[in-house]
Design an enzyme around this catalytic site. Structure first.
Site, PDB file in Angstrom:
ATOM      1  N   HIS A 146      12.002  14.270  14.747  1.00 23.22           N
ATOM      2  CA  HIS A 146      11.699  14.497  16.164  1.00 23.22           C
ATOM      3  C   HIS A 146      12.808  13.927  17.046  1.00 23.22           C
ATOM      4  O   HIS A 146      13.296  14.604  17.968  1.00 23.22           O
ATOM      5  CB  HIS A 146      10.357  13.836  16.507  1.00 23.22           C
ATOM      6  N   GLU A 147      13.228  12.678  16.778  1.00 21.96           N
ATOM      7  CA  GLU A 147      14.260  12.046  17.594  1.00 21.96           C
ATOM      8  C   GLU A 147      15.587  12.787  17.492  1.00 21.96           C
ATOM      9  O   GLU A 147      16.283  12.985  18.492  1.00 21.96           O
ATOM     10  CB  GLU A 147      14.441  10.578  17.168  1.00 21.96           C
TER      11      GLU A 147
ATOM     12  N   HIS B 256      15.902  15.824  19.653  1.00 18.87           N
ATOM     13  CA  HIS B 256      16.374  15.620  21.025  1.00 18.87           C
ATOM     14  C   HIS B 256      17.891  15.780  21.091  1.00 18.87           C
ATOM     15  O   HIS B 256      18.427  16.356  22.042  1.00 18.87           O
ATOM     16  CB  HIS B 256      15.978  14.224  21.521  1.00 18.87           C
TER      17      HIS B 256
ATOM     18  N   GLU C  58       9.649  16.921  24.725  1.00 16.69           N
ATOM     19  CA  GLU C  58       8.901  16.342  23.607  1.00 16.69           C
ATOM     20  C   GLU C  58       8.287  17.440  22.736  1.00 16.69           C
ATOM     21  O   GLU C  58       8.315  17.360  21.508  1.00 16.69           O
ATOM     22  CB  GLU C  58       7.803  15.405  24.125  1.00 16.69           C
TER      23      GLU C  58
END
Length: 474
Positions: free
Chosen positions: A334-335, A338, A414
């Protein structure tokens, strides 16, 4: 008729009084709006006392009640601390606290042999005294939050001595950065001529990039211990995942966040071909100090009887903090999403566009004497005070709108980062990781829609899980 007379009288008031009144009115309007939103959310905390049906499979009643009580306490604290801050700020404005502190700074400079012509020196003394005042008035609230609320709900890991040492260290480090940067910024504005706003913006851009670059290597280690993630399966899998998306990973660190709190986190930093990943020890199941304590407690209980070993093991496993390696990888997926999707770059661009706009408008407004008179500066127009008045007070309506827009954008990012982790085949593990992190941090999964829309930079848990649910078997 009387209404029109009063309105006419208002517009006949001197410009400085209208400005001052508008600043106070807007400040209290925002305070009342925030109070209204908080009350809507508090109603949710008070009335939602049982696990909703849609949460039955992901949250037990004990954790639900703990998170409800924790968030209720945090909401109460936020209300009173916010009210105090608003009253304090209003009294400072009404009783001329800013011009008083400026005059006091001038007297301090005078004792040291610096006259009124040394405006930058006086500005630095003003900043030092203002931040000292803010630190002292905020200390009781910080102490209460840490040693009452966080302690009550099992998050605080600090002693009073550690807390005070940490607070002093933070203040000193802040001054070591704030004072030199401010002096250079004020100097640039003084000598920059008609286009000083361009040079000021470029300077703040360079400073922000430098601070982001050096923070984790030189500033953060002053407060927490960073150690390289040991060689092993987790590190190997992180490197493989980073390589698969061309993330230029150079180092992976574990930070000893458990010294101060049991909250968990993970982030990456660095520019160009020098990226680093930082994992909080509280995020990693095998690193968490809390798990060692639980395990020891479980062993002691086990020594009391032979027949309940399986039950004890189940309880210990259920109470464990942090995520398994697969879940940690999903969180990192997920990070890294970004980064891959350009969210970091987009945020930097938005931030710098906003910064440039603000400096441009500052250049337009800095010559307006009525702005200074409105805040008690009729005889002088110090540059630092101009920055304070324009950026903090005059821009406050714009800042509120911008903050809301960035919150909306953040929630969109997100969802996109979750979708990226899903494409990496991490949907199932991210699904379980989000549940665990919500449990570990005692996040309350039920929220008022208006409160959530205004405040939440991350989507509510149920919305994120729903987006992952259809493909969590991927």
């Amino acid at each position: 008729m009387g209404t029109w007379v009063s309105q006419d009288a208002m517009w006949e008031m001197p410009a400085e009084k209208r400005i001052f009144g508008a600043v106070l009115l807007f400040s209290w309007t925002v305070c009342l709006w925030e109070t209204y939103l908080a009350q809507r959310q508090r109603r949710i905390y008070k009335t939602t006392t049982h696990v909703p049906l849609e949460l039955g499979q992901i949250m037990d009643s004990e954790t639900f009640e703990k998170s409800r009580l924790y968030q209720l306490d945090k909401s109460t604290f936020s209300f009173w601390s916010g009210l105090y801050s608003e009253i304090e700020g209003t009294l400072i404005l009404l009783f001329g606290g800013i011009p008083y502190l400026w005059r006091l700074s001038g007297r301090v400079c005078g004792y040291a042999g610096f006259g009124p012509e040394y405006e930058i020196t006086q500005s630095l003394v003003f900043l030092l005294l203002a931040t000292l005042f803010s630190a002292l008035t905020g200390l009781p609230w910080s102490l209460y939050n840490t040693f009452v609320i966080e302690e009550k709900h099992g998050f605080n890991q600090q002693t009073l001595g550690f807390f005070m040492k940490d607070a002093i260290k933070k203040f000193i480090v802040t001054q070591c950065i704030l004072l030199p940067v401010s002096s250079l910024l004020l100097y640039i504005i003084k000598i920059g001529g008609d286009y000083f706003f361009i040079y000021a913006w470029l300077f703040t851009l360079v400073v922000s990039l430098v601070l982001v670059t050096i923070y984790a290597d030189y500033i953060a280690p002053l407060f927490d211990k960073f150690t390289p993630l040991p060689e092993g399966k987790l590190k190997q899998e992180i490197e493989v995942m980073a390589k698969s998306i061309d993330f230029p990973l150079t180092k992976v660190y574990v930070v000893e966040g458990s010294k101060r709190s049991s909250h968990s986190n993970a982030y990456f930093y660095g520019f160009f071909k020098n990226k680093r990943i930082v994992l909080f020890d509280t995020l990693l199941e095998e690193y968490s100090v809390l798990n060692k304590d639980i395990q020891e407690s479980g062993v002691e209980s086990h020594n009391d009887g032979e027949g309940d070993s399986e039950e004890i093991k189940a309880k210990v496993k259920n109470k464990k903090q942090g995520c398994k390696n697969e879940e940690v990888l999903a969180v990192l997926g997920h990070e890294l999403g970004h980064w891959k999707l350009g969210h970091t770059v987009k945020n930097i661009i938005i931030s710098q566009m906003n910064s440039f706009l603000c400096f441009f408008l500052f250049a337009v407004l800095i010559g307006r004497k009525e702005l200074f008179v409105a805040f008690g500066f009729s005889d002088s127009q110090p540059t630092l005070i101009g920055l304070l008045i324009i950026f903090q007070f005059i821009f406050s309506p714009y800042n509120e709108v911008l903050s809301f827009c960035l919150t909306v954008l953040s929630r969109r990012f997100e969802f996109q980062a979750d979708a990226f982790a899903k494409k990496l085949g991490k949907a199932k593990d991210l699904y379980s990781a989000l549940i665990k992190l919500n449990k570990d941090n005692l996040g309350f999964p039920v929220s008022d829609w208006l409160f959530s829309m205004w405040h939440y930079s991350h989507p509510p848990l149920l919305e994120r899980l729903q987006a992952l649910k259809n493909t969590k078997q991927d």
